[in-house]
Design an enzyme around this catalytic site. Structure first.
Site, PDB file in Angstrom:
ATOM      1  N   TYR A  23       0.796  -1.234   0.000  1.00  0.00           N
ATOM      2  CA  TYR A  23       0.000   0.000   0.000  1.00  0.00           C
ATOM      3  C   TYR A  23       0.828   1.284   0.000  1.00  0.00           C
ATOM      4  O   TYR A  23       0.266   2.379   0.028  1.00  0.00           O
ATOM      5  CB  TYR A  23      -0.953   0.003   1.200  1.00  0.00           C
ATOM      6  CG  TYR A  23      -1.911  -1.172   1.192  1.00  0.00           C
ATOM      7  CD1 TYR A  23      -2.869  -1.302   0.196  1.00  0.00           C
ATOM      8  CD2 TYR A  23      -1.852  -2.158   2.173  1.00  0.00           C
ATOM      9  CE1 TYR A  23      -3.743  -2.378   0.180  1.00  0.00           C
ATOM     10  CE2 TYR A  23      -2.726  -3.236   2.162  1.00  0.00           C
ATOM     11  CZ  TYR A  23      -3.663  -3.343   1.164  1.00  0.00           C
ATOM     12  OH  TYR A  23      -4.530  -4.409   1.139  1.00  0.00           O
ATOM     13  N   HIS A  98      -9.087   1.408  -5.648  1.00  0.00           N
ATOM     14  CA  HIS A  98      -8.278   0.498  -4.837  1.00  0.00           C
ATOM     15  C   HIS A  98      -6.813   0.811  -5.089  1.00  0.00           C
ATOM     16  O   HIS A  98      -6.395   0.932  -6.246  1.00  0.00           O
ATOM     17  CB  HIS A  98      -8.566  -0.966  -5.185  1.00  0.00           C
ATOM     18  CG  HIS A  98      -9.959  -1.375  -4.803  1.00  0.00           C
ATOM     19  ND1 HIS A  98     -10.315  -1.610  -3.489  1.00  0.00           N
ATOM     20  CD2 HIS A  98     -11.073  -1.533  -5.544  1.00  0.00           C
ATOM     21  CE1 HIS A  98     -11.607  -1.916  -3.448  1.00  0.00           C
ATOM     22  NE2 HIS A  98     -12.089  -1.870  -4.677  1.00  0.00           N
TER      23      HIS A  98
HETATM   24  O1  CA2 Z   1      -6.116  -1.892  -2.494  1.00  0.00           O
HETATM   25  C1  CA2 Z   1      -6.978  -1.351  -1.808  1.00  0.00           C
HETATM   26  O2  CA2 Z   1      -7.106  -0.134  -1.732  1.00  0.00           O
HETATM   27  C2  CA2 Z   1      -7.901  -2.208  -0.939  1.00  0.00           C
HETATM   28  O3  CA2 Z   1      -9.173  -1.565  -0.899  1.00  0.00           O
HETATM   29  C3  CA2 Z   1      -7.299  -2.250   0.448  1.00  0.00           C
HETATM   30  C4  CA2 Z   1      -8.069  -3.171   1.389  1.00  0.00           C
HETATM   31  C5  CA2 Z   1      -8.259  -4.544   0.778  1.00  0.00           C
HETATM   32  O4  CA2 Z   1      -9.076  -5.345   1.625  1.00  0.00           O
HETATM   33  C6  CA2 Z   1      -8.907  -4.474  -0.589  1.00  0.00           C
HETATM   34  O5  CA2 Z   1      -8.999  -5.768  -1.120  1.00  0.00           O
HETATM   35  C7  CA2 Z   1      -8.080  -3.597  -1.520  1.00  0.00           C
HETATM   36  C8  CA2 Z   1      -7.331  -3.362   2.705  1.00  0.00           C
HETATM   37  C9  CA2 Z   1      -6.897  -2.110   3.342  1.00  0.00           C
HETATM   38  C10 CA2 Z   1      -5.864  -2.442   4.338  1.00  0.00           C
HETATM   39  O6  CA2 Z   1      -5.083  -1.292   4.475  1.00  0.00           O
HETATM   40  C11 CA2 Z   1      -3.948  -1.398   5.171  1.00  0.00           C
HETATM   41  C12 CA2 Z   1      -3.059  -0.373   4.984  1.00  0.00           C
HETATM   42  C13 CA2 Z   1      -1.884  -0.416   5.656  1.00  0.00           C
HETATM   43  C14 CA2 Z   1      -1.597  -1.452   6.532  1.00  0.00           C
HETATM   44  C15 CA2 Z   1      -2.511  -2.476   6.702  1.00  0.00           C
HETATM   45  C16 CA2 Z   1      -3.698  -2.446   6.033  1.00  0.00           C
END
Ligand code: CA2
Length: 140
Positions: A23, A98
């Site tokens: 991310y 996303h």
């Molecule tokens: O890629 C994306 O933006 C998602 O929406 C992120 C979600 C995931 O469940 C989707 O499938 C795709 C998860 C967000 C988790 O974000 C974090 C960021 C930093 C550290 C841990 C989790």
């Protein structure tokens, strides 16, 4: 002044702190001012919640007046009929973003209930996806 709203769903408050390989290393709070400078002719407000009901309430609150909504539902994209219904119930155009390329990840991330009710989807372009979504919404 046109109002555009960015809404981030669960766990996106951890951006920049964990899982940086997927991310990136920037928090959304650090990125937001760059967007507000780049789109100074419009009002850009930001909301993040880890709670499905709070996200629904926010869509209802802004969805009748905002010129557009950039929505990253996080994991709820893959599970939430209620969020999909909320998007369908409001007149504001919604672009789903996303950060990661959900189609290159686990099978369960390939389907999005919320994308089915959104105007379009951007996935896999990192935080740049939010800027591109705002550009599109401004062009409407
Ligand atoms: O890629 C994306 O933006 C998602 O929406 C992120 C979600 C995931 O469940 C989707 O499938 C795709 C998860 C967000 C988790 O974000 C974090 C960021 C930093 C550290 C841990 C989790």
């Amino acid at each position: 002044m046109k109002q555009l709203v960015i809404i981030n769903g669960p766990n996106l408050n951890l951006l920049g702190k964990r899982e940086t390989a997927i991310y990136g290393s920037q928090s959304f709070e650090d990125y937001l001012p760059q967007l507000q400078v780049a789109f100074s002719e419009v009002s850009i407000t930001y909301f993040q919640s880890n709670h499905e009901g709070a996200l629904i309430d926010k869509l209802h609150e802004v969805g009748f007046t905002a010129a557009g909504i950039v929505f990253n539902p996080g994991g709820y994209a893959h599970t939430s009929v209620a969020l999909a219904d909320a998007i369908a119930a409001i007149p504001a155009p919604v672009v789903e973003v996303h950060i990661s390329n959900t189609f290159a990840r686990e099978e369960f991330r390939h389907h999005s209930f919320t994308a089915q009710k959104s105007k379009g989807v951007i996935a896999g372009l990192g935080l740049e996806g939010y800027r591109l979504a705002l550009m599109f919404l401004l062009s409407l």
